[in-house]
Design a protein around this motif. Structure first.
Motif, PDB file in Angstrom:
ATOM      1  N   ALA A 222      -9.716  10.403 -10.076  1.00  0.00           N
ATOM      2  CA  ALA A 222      -9.202  10.275  -8.832  1.00  0.00           C
ATOM      3  C   ALA A 222      -8.665   9.158  -8.266  1.00  0.00           C
ATOM      4  O   ALA A 222      -9.555   8.199  -8.477  1.00  0.00           O
ATOM      5  CB  ALA A 222      -9.891  11.003  -7.901  1.00  0.00           C
ATOM      6  N   HIS A 223      -7.271   8.968  -7.774  1.00  0.00           N
ATOM      7  CA  HIS A 223      -6.845   7.743  -7.584  1.00  0.00           C
ATOM      8  C   HIS A 223      -6.409   7.986  -6.309  1.00  0.00           C
ATOM      9  O   HIS A 223      -5.931   8.598  -5.676  1.00  0.00           O
ATOM     10  CB  HIS A 223      -5.506   7.280  -8.336  1.00  0.00           C
ATOM     11  CG  HIS A 223      -5.673   7.159  -9.738  1.00  0.00           C
ATOM     12  ND1 HIS A 223      -5.856   5.914 -10.433  1.00  0.00           N
ATOM     13  CD2 HIS A 223      -5.902   8.013 -10.898  1.00  0.00           C
ATOM     14  CE1 HIS A 223      -6.175   6.149 -11.855  1.00  0.00           C
ATOM     15  NE2 HIS A 223      -6.167   7.320 -12.048  1.00  0.00           N
ATOM     16  N   TYR A 224      -6.982   6.609  -5.320  1.00  0.00           N
ATOM     17  CA  TYR A 224      -6.355   6.619  -3.880  1.00  0.00           C
ATOM     18  C   TYR A 224      -5.642   5.371  -3.763  1.00  0.00           C
ATOM     19  O   TYR A 224      -6.247   4.261  -3.846  1.00  0.00           O
ATOM     20  CB  TYR A 224      -7.731   6.738  -3.002  1.00  0.00           C
ATOM     21  CG  TYR A 224      -8.302   7.987  -3.081  1.00  0.00           C
ATOM     22  CD1 TYR A 224      -7.705   9.095  -2.102  1.00  0.00           C
ATOM     23  CD2 TYR A 224      -9.229   8.374  -3.845  1.00  0.00           C
ATOM     24  CE1 TYR A 224      -8.019  10.411  -2.184  1.00  0.00           C
ATOM     25  CE2 TYR A 224      -9.792   9.818  -3.586  1.00  0.00           C
ATOM     26  CZ  TYR A 224      -9.340  10.608  -2.819  1.00  0.00           C
ATOM     27  OH  TYR A 224      -9.771  11.945  -2.851  1.00  0.00           O
ATOM     28  N   ILE A 225      -4.421   5.514  -3.231  1.00  0.00           N
ATOM     29  CA  ILE A 225      -3.512   4.338  -3.191  1.00  0.00           C
ATOM     30  C   ILE A 225      -3.401   3.825  -1.506  1.00  0.00           C
ATOM     31  O   ILE A 225      -3.102   4.882  -0.918  1.00  0.00           O
ATOM     32  CB  ILE A 225      -2.178   4.455  -3.792  1.00  0.00           C
ATOM     33  CG1 ILE A 225      -2.355   4.990  -5.450  1.00  0.00           C
ATOM     34  CG2 ILE A 225      -1.214   3.240  -3.444  1.00  0.00           C
ATOM     35  CD1 ILE A 225      -1.085   5.178  -5.957  1.00  0.00           C
ATOM     36  N   MET A 226      -3.858   2.757  -1.222  1.00  0.00           N
ATOM     37  CA  MET A 226      -4.074   2.369   0.041  1.00  0.00           C
ATOM     38  C   MET A 226      -3.927   0.919   0.099  1.00  0.00           C
ATOM     39  O   MET A 226      -4.727   0.137   0.913  1.00  0.00           O
ATOM     40  CB  MET A 226      -5.024   2.983   0.985  1.00  0.00           C
ATOM     41  CG  MET A 226      -6.606   2.828  -0.004  1.00  0.00           C
ATOM     42  SD  MET A 226      -7.966   3.732   0.992  1.00  0.00           S
ATOM     43  CE  MET A 226      -7.272   5.550   0.792  1.00  0.00           C
ATOM     44  N   THR A 227      -3.127   0.273  -0.422  1.00  0.00           N
ATOM     45  CA  THR A 227      -2.752  -1.177  -0.372  1.00  0.00           C
ATOM     46  C   THR A 227      -2.000  -1.599   0.905  1.00  0.00           C
ATOM     47  O   THR A 227      -1.684  -0.703   1.690  1.00  0.00           O
ATOM     48  CB  THR A 227      -1.890  -1.703  -1.356  1.00  0.00           C
ATOM     49  OG1 THR A 227      -0.746  -1.553  -1.461  1.00  0.00           O
ATOM     50  CG2 THR A 227      -2.460  -1.059  -2.802  1.00  0.00           C
ATOM     51  N   GLU A 229       0.746  -3.009   1.369  1.00  0.00           N
ATOM     52  CA  GLU A 229       2.178  -3.261   1.130  1.00  0.00           C
ATOM     53  C   GLU A 229       2.661  -2.007   0.839  1.00  0.00           C
ATOM     54  O   GLU A 229       2.150  -1.329  -0.445  1.00  0.00           O
ATOM     55  CB  GLU A 229       2.343  -4.276   0.088  1.00  0.00           C
ATOM     56  CG  GLU A 229       2.154  -5.832   0.606  1.00  0.00           C
ATOM     57  CD  GLU A 229       2.198  -6.787  -0.443  1.00  0.00           C
ATOM     58  OE1 GLU A 229       3.215  -6.844  -1.009  1.00  0.00           O
ATOM     59  OE2 GLU A 229       1.270  -7.813  -0.360  1.00  0.00           O
ATOM     60  N   HIS A 230       3.571  -1.541   1.320  1.00  0.00           N
ATOM     61  CA  HIS A 230       4.411  -0.259   0.739  1.00  0.00           C
ATOM     62  C   HIS A 230       4.813  -0.497  -0.423  1.00  0.00           C
ATOM     63  O   HIS A 230       5.038   0.671  -1.270  1.00  0.00           O
ATOM     64  CB  HIS A 230       5.298   0.301   2.020  1.00  0.00           C
ATOM     65  CG  HIS A 230       4.759   0.929   3.190  1.00  0.00           C
ATOM     66  ND1 HIS A 230       5.469   1.549   4.127  1.00  0.00           N
ATOM     67  CD2 HIS A 230       3.485   0.841   3.595  1.00  0.00           C
ATOM     68  CE1 HIS A 230       4.550   2.139   5.034  1.00  0.00           C
ATOM     69  NE2 HIS A 230       3.532   1.697   4.981  1.00  0.00           N
ATOM     70  N   ASP A 231       5.688  -1.383  -0.606  1.00  0.00           N
ATOM     71  CA  ASP A 231       6.271  -1.631  -2.025  1.00  0.00           C
ATOM     72  C   ASP A 231       5.441  -1.348  -3.079  1.00  0.00           C
ATOM     73  O   ASP A 231       5.587  -0.979  -4.115  1.00  0.00           O
ATOM     74  CB  ASP A 231       7.082  -2.992  -2.074  1.00  0.00           C
ATOM     75  CG  ASP A 231       8.365  -3.027  -1.296  1.00  0.00           C
ATOM     76  OD1 ASP A 231       8.685  -1.985  -0.943  1.00  0.00           O
ATOM     77  OD2 ASP A 231       8.918  -3.883  -0.814  1.00  0.00           O
ATOM     78  N   TYR A 232       4.067  -2.236  -3.018  1.00  0.00           N
ATOM     79  CA  TYR A 232       3.168  -2.117  -3.955  1.00  0.00           C
ATOM     80  C   TYR A 232       2.446  -0.627  -4.243  1.00  0.00           C
ATOM     81  O   TYR A 232       2.200  -0.166  -5.103  1.00  0.00           O
ATOM     82  CB  TYR A 232       1.890  -3.046  -3.629  1.00  0.00           C
ATOM     83  CG  TYR A 232       1.386  -3.367  -4.899  1.00  0.00           C
ATOM     84  CD1 TYR A 232       2.231  -4.115  -5.843  1.00  0.00           C
ATOM     85  CD2 TYR A 232      -0.031  -3.235  -5.230  1.00  0.00           C
ATOM     86  CE1 TYR A 232       1.656  -4.542  -7.185  1.00  0.00           C
ATOM     87  CE2 TYR A 232      -0.654  -3.472  -6.412  1.00  0.00           C
ATOM     88  CZ  TYR A 232       0.362  -4.223  -7.440  1.00  0.00           C
ATOM     89  OH  TYR A 232      -0.385  -4.616  -8.830  1.00  0.00           O
ATOM     90  N   ASP A 233       2.291  -0.006  -2.994  1.00  0.00           N
ATOM     91  CA  ASP A 233       1.929   1.433  -2.808  1.00  0.00           C
ATOM     92  C   ASP A 233       2.810   2.142  -3.979  1.00  0.00           C
ATOM     93  O   ASP A 233       2.470   3.160  -4.687  1.00  0.00           O
ATOM     94  CB  ASP A 233       1.989   1.817  -1.837  1.00  0.00           C
ATOM     95  CG  ASP A 233       0.588   1.699  -0.865  1.00  0.00           C
ATOM     96  OD1 ASP A 233      -0.193   1.103  -1.509  1.00  0.00           O
ATOM     97  OD2 ASP A 233       0.668   1.970   0.644  1.00  0.00           O
ATOM     98  N   LEU A 234       4.146   1.952  -3.735  1.00  0.00           N
ATOM     99  CA  LEU A 234       5.237   2.711  -4.475  1.00  0.00           C
ATOM    100  C   LEU A 234       5.155   2.584  -6.061  1.00  0.00           C
ATOM    101  O   LEU A 234       5.246   3.189  -6.772  1.00  0.00           O
ATOM    102  CB  LEU A 234       6.540   2.314  -3.965  1.00  0.00           C
ATOM    103  CG  LEU A 234       7.765   2.875  -4.822  1.00  0.00           C
ATOM    104  CD1 LEU A 234       7.770   4.558  -4.500  1.00  0.00           C
ATOM    105  CD2 LEU A 234       9.218   2.579  -4.191  1.00  0.00           C
TER     106      LEU A 234
END
Length: 316
Positions: A222-227, A229-234
């Motif tokens: 399971a992956h949770y993306i919450m960096t 920076e929005h560009d890095y999230d993308l």
């Protein structure tokens, strides 16, 4: 279900452990059938519900460790009359000791299921044979089953890898909640050493490039993306959609997700594939405090959880 990793890890550090499982539950009881815990000389892990029931079970387990006891012991307890617990039900507990040799001998006659005699008749009851065969053929978990002195359980690889990208306030809070649950192996990814340093010491972390961390993750993770920076999230969402995963959550608002959906589609991802990412995550009714968000996200993951394939841990 039977957590082979937990037993194997305990044996590696303690040499000999007793597993206690609620084999059968009738009426009201603190926990359901199949709930288990491990006991060793000076410690334990897990719980079968606490109270007098657990204390009595631990007492029996410690006696097995101190004596040259048979491999299994069965106790039938009425919670009200015997233990003065207000639940009022009755339980059967099965206690089994394991060392490295007994652990290696765990049977696999039925794929993903272990059935064994703990007391009573030599032959496995017919109904249990059929239940084990159905579970093995269908690949579905078998609920804990006790019949005629025989015990059958699914062997379940309990721990699912959870990768959290971003060790900010919410990432640290989520890691703290999930790391305390035996179902998960948590890894926090962040290139910022200062943020990683704020994690409790027991939580695994890495300052490797997050896209490399993502590429090396389990297919069942399971992956949770919450960096930050929005560009890095993308970028992480883009890479994630190019591989297998069990769950993907992205922190953010509905507006952020609408923008991401459009940009991910422009990058060539099909709508059905994009739909596999959950955004927003958690339960907005719980509020926006990082720990409140973490509780909602953890609850969401627990409700979605499915069994993973069983793997027998090798013990030397």
């Amino acid at each position: 279900m039977m957590d082979l990793d937990a037993i194997g890890n305990a044996i590696e550090t303690q040499d000999r452990v007793v597993r206690i499982v609620l084999a059968d539950v009738r009426g009201s009881a603190p926990r359901t059938a199949g709930t288990s815990m491990l006991v060793w000389g000076d410690g334990l892990s897990g719980t079968i519900g606490g109270g007098r029931l657990e204390l009595e079970a631990i007492r029996h387990a410690r006696a097995m460790l101190e004596q040259d006891a048979p491999p299994a012991r069965v106790e039938k307890l009425a919670l009200g009359p015997t233990l003065n617990q207000c639940c009022g039900g009755a339980v059967v507990i099965v206690l089994e000791w394991f060392d490295a040799a007994r652990f290696r001998a765990i049977g696999t006659e039925y794929a993903g299921v272990w059935a064994r005699r703990v007391k009573g008749a030599e032959d496995m009851p017919t109904l249990m044979q059929r239940a084990c065969a159905r579970a093995a053929d269908g690949g579905l978990p078998l609920p804990a089953m006790y019949q005629g002195g025989w015990m059958a359980e699914s062997l379940w690889q309990e721990r699912q890898q959870v990768v959290i990208y971003g060790a900010g306030h919410v990432g640290r809070a989520l890691a703290g909640v999930l790391n305390g649950l035996p179902q998960y192996d948590v890894l926090v990814s962040d290139v910022r050493a200062g943020e990683l340093a704020q994690l409790p010491g027991a939580i695994a972390r890495t300052d490797a490039v997050p896209t490399d961390v993502l590429a090396g993750a389990d297919d069942s993770a399971a992956h949770y993306i919450m960096t930050p920076e929005h560009d890095y999230d993308l970028e992480l969402c883009h890479h994630l959609l190019g591989r297998e995963f069990a769950f993907a959550g992205l922190i953010g608002s509905a507006t952020k997700w609408a923008r991401f959906r459009s940009r991910l589609a422009a990058l060539g991802h099909a709508p059905a594939r994009i739909d596999r990412i959950t955004c927003p995550i958690g339960d907005p009714a719980l509020g926006k405090h990082p720990k409140a968000i973490a509780v909602g996200v953890a609850a969401q993951l627990l409700l979605l959880r499915k069994p993973l394939p069983a793997k027998t841990k090798e013990i030397a």
